[in-house]
Write an enzyme that holds these catalytic residues in place. Structure first.
Site, PDB file in Angstrom:
ATOM      1  N   HIS A 105       0.849  -1.200   0.000  1.00 42.11           N
ATOM      2  CA  HIS A 105       0.000   0.000   0.000  1.00 42.11           C
ATOM      3  C   HIS A 105       0.883   1.248   0.000  1.00 42.11           C
ATOM      4  O   HIS A 105       1.958   1.251   0.581  1.00 42.11           O
ATOM      5  CB  HIS A 105      -0.922   0.004   1.217  1.00 42.11           C
ATOM      6  CG  HIS A 105      -1.943   1.096   1.148  1.00 42.11           C
ATOM      7  ND1 HIS A 105      -1.674   2.368   1.570  1.00 42.11           N
ATOM      8  CD2 HIS A 105      -3.207   1.108   0.672  1.00 42.11           C
ATOM      9  CE1 HIS A 105      -2.746   3.130   1.355  1.00 42.11           C
ATOM     10  NE2 HIS A 105      -3.694   2.382   0.819  1.00 42.11           N
ATOM     11  N   GLU A 177      -4.291   2.026  -7.271  1.00 38.96           N
ATOM     12  CA  GLU A 177      -4.667   3.102  -6.357  1.00 38.96           C
ATOM     13  C   GLU A 177      -3.746   4.296  -6.594  1.00 38.96           C
ATOM     14  O   GLU A 177      -2.627   4.335  -6.045  1.00 38.96           O
ATOM     15  CB  GLU A 177      -4.514   2.642  -4.906  1.00 38.96           C
ATOM     16  CG  GLU A 177      -5.319   1.405  -4.562  1.00 38.96           C
ATOM     17  CD  GLU A 177      -5.627   1.309  -3.075  1.00 38.96           C
ATOM     18  OE1 GLU A 177      -6.789   1.160  -2.738  1.00 38.96           O
ATOM     19  OE2 GLU A 177      -4.694   1.424  -2.260  1.00 38.96           O
ATOM     20  N   GLY A 183      -7.182   8.675   0.575  1.00 40.42           N
ATOM     21  CA  GLY A 183      -7.230   9.284   1.908  1.00 40.42           C
ATOM     22  C   GLY A 183      -7.863  10.660   1.949  1.00 40.42           C
ATOM     23  O   GLY A 183      -8.389  11.157   0.955  1.00 40.42           O
TER      24      GLY A 183
HETATM   25  P1  PGA Z   1      -9.676   5.682   0.839  1.00 40.10           P
HETATM   26  O1  PGA Z   1      -8.506   4.622   1.002  1.00 40.10           O
HETATM   27  O2  PGA Z   1     -10.863   4.974   0.230  1.00 40.10           O
HETATM   28  O3  PGA Z   1      -9.968   6.155   2.242  1.00 40.10           O
HETATM   29  O4  PGA Z   1      -9.177   6.777  -0.038  1.00 40.10           O
HETATM   30  C1  PGA Z   1      -8.260   3.735  -0.056  1.00 40.10           C
HETATM   31  C2  PGA Z   1      -7.017   2.923   0.193  1.00 40.10           C
HETATM   32  O5  PGA Z   1      -6.072   3.419   0.797  1.00 40.10           O
HETATM   33  O6  PGA Z   1      -6.967   1.758  -0.226  1.00 40.10           O
END
Ligand code: PGA
Length: 271
Positions: A105, A177, A183
């Site tokens: 991640h 992502e 975030g």
């Molecule tokens: P978020 O996080 O949906 O809060 O933007 C996604 C992730 O980090 O996988």
């Protein structure tokens, strides 16, 4: 076009909706969440999974045992045991009831020094121990602005799958992502941008799997919420949604999964 045609351009391919709780979930909250989603009796074709913190993982896995919901860790070490203070191994995750593990991640790459190389070691270890790795890849804003997003994504995929056979590569899941979409400070990515990036990633995955149509699942994540879930879910190369904040309540998660399933089942407009 037949009346039963759906907007799902990937018939026969499973569609995943999962969430990582990140560093959230004390035991009481975790238990309530798990009990609520364990009670869902029909996921309408969606493959659900949750990734709670290590401290509640065994509890959550026990409560979800026998349900459709898979449980995963948010990270793990590449070694099986040894002098690695503060780390968790693949056999430990398995013993807790996990069947999946999130790797690479962007928060781990950025704050904890995770690299494509260590992610690759971890993928090998996960597969050795029967865990399905969910590998997160994504470009930063600077990489997108500098026109190297596609190169970065291809590099991340190739290094992640380095040393795996085509069959092993087919057992790895990916989540695209974009770092700038994740975030509190994230901006949701336009679906057209996701479609274009996902098509490039899919080419890499097909190459690694040795044939089109059998390549690993590719999920999308980054500020996914109830408003934007449907357009992402409808994209040809996207096999699932990986959700943070919008799925940190059981209701939020179940509603998102329902939205995705409705999108996949919706009739296509007549040509
Ligand atoms: P978020 O996080 O949906 O809060 O933007 C996604 C992730 O980090 O996988």
């Amino acid at each position: 076009m037949s009346a039963s045609a759906t907007s799902n351009p990937k018939p026969g391919r499973p569609f995943w909706v999962g969430t990582s709780w990140k560093m959230n979930g004390l035991p009481d909250d975790a238990r309530r969440y798990a009990e609520r989603i364990a009670a869902v009796d029909d996921w309408h074709g969606i493959r659900p999974f949750v990734m709670p913190p290590f401290t509640v993982l065994a509890d959550v896995a026990r409560l979800l045992h026998g349900s459709a919901v898979q449980v995963g860790g948010q990270n793990m070490h590449w070694d099986e045991s040894g002098s690695w203070t503060g780390e968790i191994s693949a056999p430990m995750l398995r013993q807790c009831g996990a069947t999946m593990v999130e790797l690479g991640h962007s928060e781990r790459r950025r704050h904890f020094g995770e690299t494509d190389e260590t992610v690759n070691w971890k993928i090998h270890a996960a597969l050795r121990h029967g865990l399905t790795p969910l590998v997160c890849i994504g470009e930063t804003q600077a990489e997108r602005d500098g026109n190297v997003a596609d190169l970065i994504l291809a590099r991340q995929v190739r290094l992640a799958l380095h040393g795996l056979t085509a069959a092993q590569a087919g057992r790895v899941m990916f989540a695209y992502e974009p770092v700038w979409a994740i975030g509190e400070a994230g901006r949701p990515a336009p679906p057209e941008l996701v479609a274009q990036a996902a098509a490039g990633i899919r080419q890499e995955l097909d190459r690694a799997a040795g044939a089109p149509g059998v390549s690993p699942p590719l999920l999308y994540g980054g500020s996914v919420n109830l408003e934007n879930a449907a357009p992402y879910a409808a994209l040809a190369d996207i096999d699932g949604l990986f959700v943070g904040r919008a799925a940190w309540t059981a209701e939020g998660y179940a509603t998102l999964a329902r939205t995705a399933s409705r999108t996949l089942a919706a009739p296509r407009p007549e040509p």
